[in-house]
Design an enzyme around this catalytic site. Sequence first.
Site, PDB file in Angstrom:
ATOM      1  N   SER A  98      -0.892 -36.314 -34.871  1.00  0.00           N
ATOM      2  CA  SER A  98      -1.005 -36.680 -33.457  1.00  0.00           C
ATOM      3  C   SER A  98      -1.056 -35.449 -32.540  1.00  0.00           C
ATOM      4  O   SER A  98      -1.996 -34.676 -32.616  1.00  0.00           O
ATOM      5  CB  SER A  98       0.149 -37.619 -33.109  1.00  0.00           C
ATOM      6  N   ASP A 241      -4.682 -36.851 -26.643  1.00  0.00           N
ATOM      7  CA  ASP A 241      -3.929 -36.050 -27.605  1.00  0.00           C
ATOM      8  C   ASP A 241      -4.803 -35.877 -28.859  1.00  0.00           C
ATOM      9  O   ASP A 241      -5.955 -36.314 -28.890  1.00  0.00           O
ATOM     10  CB  ASP A 241      -2.561 -36.683 -27.903  1.00  0.00           C
ATOM     11  N   ASP A 245      -4.946 -41.463 -29.353  1.00  0.00           N
ATOM     12  CA  ASP A 245      -4.357 -42.770 -29.047  1.00  0.00           C
ATOM     13  C   ASP A 245      -3.688 -42.747 -27.677  1.00  0.00           C
ATOM     14  O   ASP A 245      -3.447 -43.789 -27.084  1.00  0.00           O
ATOM     15  CB  ASP A 245      -3.402 -43.260 -30.147  1.00  0.00           C
TER      16      ASP A 245
HETATM   17 MG    MG Z   1      -1.295 -39.563 -30.969  1.00  0.00          MG
END
Ligand code: MG
Length: 458
Positions: A98, A241, A245
Amino acid sequence: MQSRRLFGTNGIRGLVNHDLTTEFITKIGGAIGTFFQGGRIVVGHDGRTSSPMLVQAFTGSLTSTGCTVYNVGLAPTPAIQYAIKHNKMNGGVIITASHNPPEYNGIKVIADDGIELPREQETKIENVFFDDKIRRAKWDNIGRICQLPGILSTYKEAIKKHVDVTTIQKRRFHVVVDAGNGVGSLTAPYMLREMGCRVTTINANIDGTFPSRPSEPKPENLGELALTIKAINADIGVAYDGDADRSIFVDERGEIYWGDRTFALIEKHFLRNKTREIIVTPVSSSSLIKEIADKYGSKVVWTKVGSIIVSHMMKKVNAKLGGEENGGVFYAPHQPVRDGAMTTALILDIMAKTEKKLSKLLAELPIYHIEKDKVKCPNEFKERVLKELIKKVKNMNIDTTDGVKIWFTGKSSILIRPSGTEPIYRFYAEGKTRSKAVHLVNEYKTKLHEIINECKSS
Ligand code: MG
């Protein structure tokens, strides 16, 4: 990593070639394959330097347990989640860390509904891993490795069905997309052009070293985006990011907003002409979310912090909308997981239908000033510190869903919660004036320092 616990708040995360070695990946891949019992599993990844290496190790191990792997390659996390559900797969694995720094990577395990596994199922995988109960397939039952092409266009088309593309096209918005060198550059810019927008991209080359800005789209990392918007007179900017998401928005004047403010804007327009809806959000979000829900006769379900918790709560209470202060918006008519491109389409839909600028739309929301901070606290003291803190404030109006949130008169509050991943306590204060929010943070930072020092010296 603690004994018998591998999954944190967002899957498994760790340092590449330290925690996440190919040996570890091979073993956890075997445990995940055993859990899925030879099903059809989608495997995709983000743009980190280590992701292809980890995918290779993972794929070999999954097929050794009899699972058929459908490789989708580089893709945003929500696009992979959508592909799993849309193609009726048994599950999926996403190699991504992430927004973490480049030396990290991670593993998200997704169920057939496109949502990350709930905690009790993660425990099953951990048990297989630690008890060495991995089931390898016989030589004539080893899984195949297939491709699953076209997932990005299916995903973009799915999003477009939830907004009024014709009205958006008429407005010819100029949008600046800051992909932060992540995989968001593969979808949002193309989707926005298909929606009639003029798109200027920055940091849209995928680069796992994240040379342009830290991967987390926090206001302090988005100066370049704000300057670009002003320099070219764009209508709006959006930053994602590393796995796209989460999305943070910047208005036409270059002002950057926390995620709960843009979430509240989506909430307000979603709730118009509706009653008795349920909005799901963690306790770290602004009271603005509740103020808007109250106005439209709907209710807020507060959860612990964590996107997986929000998704599962939405499913449980049949909520159509959820959101987080960090820029995660969950729109269940599309999918009940956070999705940066879906969020972007929803914001443009609102701008197009109201014919208002983003700054105006956000200024129309009730004002709350938010102040965030953190205090270092060794992990071993976190639990005791929280107990002591609760003892001191127990006669006040508090909520202990996650850490402790204290509500004061005059619509101010503070949340003090131990981080699940770092040796720190986080503070989220809000008030109707900035000085009130700052005062609350300072007051409770001092109190927490005192408690931590007492714990250290006793
Ligand atoms: Mg993320």
